[in-house]
Design an enzyme around this catalytic site. Structure first.
Site, PDB file in Angstrom:
ATOM      1  N   GLU A  49     -21.736  50.101 116.628  1.00  0.00           N
ATOM      2  CA  GLU A  49     -21.634  51.190 115.713  1.00  0.00           C
ATOM      3  C   GLU A  49     -22.335  51.109 114.452  1.00  0.00           C
ATOM      4  O   GLU A  49     -23.085  52.190 114.014  1.00  0.00           O
ATOM      5  CB  GLU A  49     -19.940  50.937 115.410  1.00  0.00           C
ATOM      6  CG  GLU A  49     -19.574  52.179 114.403  1.00  0.00           C
ATOM      7  CD  GLU A  49     -18.052  52.049 114.021  1.00  0.00           C
ATOM      8  OE1 GLU A  49     -17.530  53.098 113.475  1.00  0.00           O
ATOM      9  OE2 GLU A  49     -17.531  50.857 114.236  1.00  0.00           O
ATOM     10  N   HIS A  50     -22.303  50.297 113.870  1.00  0.00           N
ATOM     11  CA  HIS A  50     -23.000  49.920 112.567  1.00  0.00           C
ATOM     12  C   HIS A  50     -24.263  48.838 112.764  1.00  0.00           C
ATOM     13  O   HIS A  50     -23.736  47.595 113.264  1.00  0.00           O
ATOM     14  CB  HIS A  50     -22.356  49.677 111.467  1.00  0.00           C
ATOM     15  CG  HIS A  50     -21.043  50.519 111.232  1.00  0.00           C
ATOM     16  ND1 HIS A  50     -19.846  50.208 111.448  1.00  0.00           N
ATOM     17  CD2 HIS A  50     -21.085  51.817 110.520  1.00  0.00           C
ATOM     18  CE1 HIS A  50     -18.966  51.229 111.151  1.00  0.00           C
ATOM     19  NE2 HIS A  50     -19.679  52.046 110.586  1.00  0.00           N
TER      20      HIS A  50
END
Length: 443
Positions: free
Chosen positions: A339-340
């Site tokens: 996601e990040h």
């Protein structure tokens, strides 16, 4: 692989992080950080029952589930406008200022995503095009419970606003007294949300997906929630559009030997404090850095306010991965598709081309993920659970639809009609072919 431990005030030994050598421990690593995309059958049955009850009985079912799950006996599901205005007026002025600054940053970013309709003249003067139209109604789900997330209000509302959505509704769980977080209400005021509802869970998703006696049916539902919300969104897809099926938060940090161990440790903690199921992973070719972060995490976690949550998340889903070189670090990150992704390296822009799969990439040690969560502008609603391989962040594109435009004149259909009819003949679709030939006969 080697676990790290910290000692709590009660002398309980709790595992914090495990260190893996990718060459030797690959299988064990992916067992540690791998996520299941399947839902518990009991949760699926419960969600199916809730959706069906709301579809059939509307408001009555919504109120019953709200009392059962939130402990609130509601006389009105909608938050009064005066409560929203009061929350903004009574909020810390500094908090309102940063909300307004963040809101402008997010709007500015999403304005770059706006697509225009187009038309062009094809061969023989045929006019073709694509019209971009905003959706009429959107519902933004903002989580409640363990923490209050006014940032989610801004991040979900901004692309809908820029897209030109006509009505933007928001719902968030209330407490047992029926009250909603004033921080969330203040953010809703800043974002200009049409109306706010005090509902949570699968029943809220169902209410806006199907519509009830008092709750409008919307065109799209966006925003993260717990497993009941995620599964409800999955099941109502088709009745409405959805953004994605959000899973627990994730961060991968790719770091070289020059990276700051404290920056990395706190960034791993920042993701882990969301939820015991959150995943925080450091990938580095530097054994020195790996050991420093490992030891610092063990030393610091006990002093954090949400230390128990962080420790559980790191123990269950965290890892420090030692690789051969920075190129292998990028390949491992792409396998995870986080996601990040933070690039704590000396020359992050040179490394960016090596990264294919991530929801958002944070460039350099000072571009911490927290900046993206709240303030920078790009949306923080990101694909999780490896879906960054094929899904994208929430954007203006989620709130618009595209309509193809085709315009042929009599002269133009006469020029190519028989070829089109012949194409239909080869598919065995007589009526298709004859629809064209009827026009050819008219001449």
């Amino acid at each position: 692989m080697s676990p790290v431990h910290y000692r709590t005030s009660t002398s309980t030994i709790v595992a914090v992080l495990k260190l893996y050598r990718f060459l030797d421990d690959r299988d064990a690593l992916f067992r540690q950080i791998g996520r299941s995309v399947d839902f518990d059958p009991e949760v699926q049955r419960a969600v199916t029952d809730i959706l069906e009850a709301v579809r059939l009985r509307g408001d009555m079912a919504v109120l019953e589930y709200t009392e059962r799950f939130q402990g609130a006996v509601l006389t009105s599901m909608q938050v009064p406008e005066e409560d929203i205005l009061r929350a903004r007026e009574e909020a810390d002025p500094a908090f309102i200022r940063v909300l307004e600054e963040a809101w402008e940053n997010i709007l500015r970013f999403h304005r770059h995503e706006v697509e225009n309709s187009f038309f062009y003249e094809g061969e023989g003067g045929v006019v073709l095009g694509q019209r971009v139209t905003p959706m009429d109604r959107a519902m933004l789900y903002v989580p409640g419970g363990k923490a209050s997330y006014p940032s989610s209000v801004l991040m979900n509302a901004a692309p809908a606003r820029v897209a030109g959505v006509g009505e933007i509704f928001m719902t968030t769980p209330c407490d047992a007294s029926g009250a909603v977080s004033p921080h969330i209400l203040a953010a809703a005021s800043v974002a200009g949300v049409t109306s706010v509802y005090r509902l949570g869970g699968a029943q809220a998703v169902a209410a806006f997906a199907y519509g009830t006696q008092t709750i409008p049916k919307v065109d799209i539902i966006t925003g993260p929630g717990n497993k009941y919300v995620a599964l409800a969104k999955k099941q109502v897809f088709g009745h409405v559009a959805i953004d994605s099926i959000a899973g627990p938060s994730e961060v991968v940090v790719v770091a070289d030997d020059d990276a700051d161990a404290e920056f990395i440790t706190m960034d791993l903690f920042a993701q882990a404090e969301h939820d015991p199921d959150a995943s925080s992973v450091l990938i580095t070719p530097s054994m020195r850095l790996a050991e420093e972060v490992r030891d610092l995490a063990a030393a610091r976690v006990g002093s954090m306010l949400r230390g128990e949550v962080i420790a559980e998340a790191l123990s269950n889903n965290g890892a420090i991965v030692v690789v051969a070189d920075i190129e292998e670090a990028c390949r491992v990150s792409d396998m995870i598709a986080p996601e990040h992704l933070e690039l704590h390296v000396l020359h992050p822009w040179e490394l960016l081309a090596s990264i294919r799969h991530a929801g958002a990439v944070f460039m350099g040690g000072y571009s911490c993920e927290t900046v993206g969560d709240y303030y920078a502008g790009p949306n923080h609603t990101l694909p999780t659970n490896g879906t960054a391989r094929f899904f994208s962040p929430l954007s203006v594109r989620d709130f618009v639809k595209h309509t193809s435009i085709i315009s042929y004149t009599r002269r133009q259909i006469m020029a190519c009609g028989e070829r089109i009819a012949s194409f239909a003949d080869h598919e065995g679709l007589e009526a298709h072919a004859e629809a064209v030939r009827a026009r050819l006969k008219k001449g």
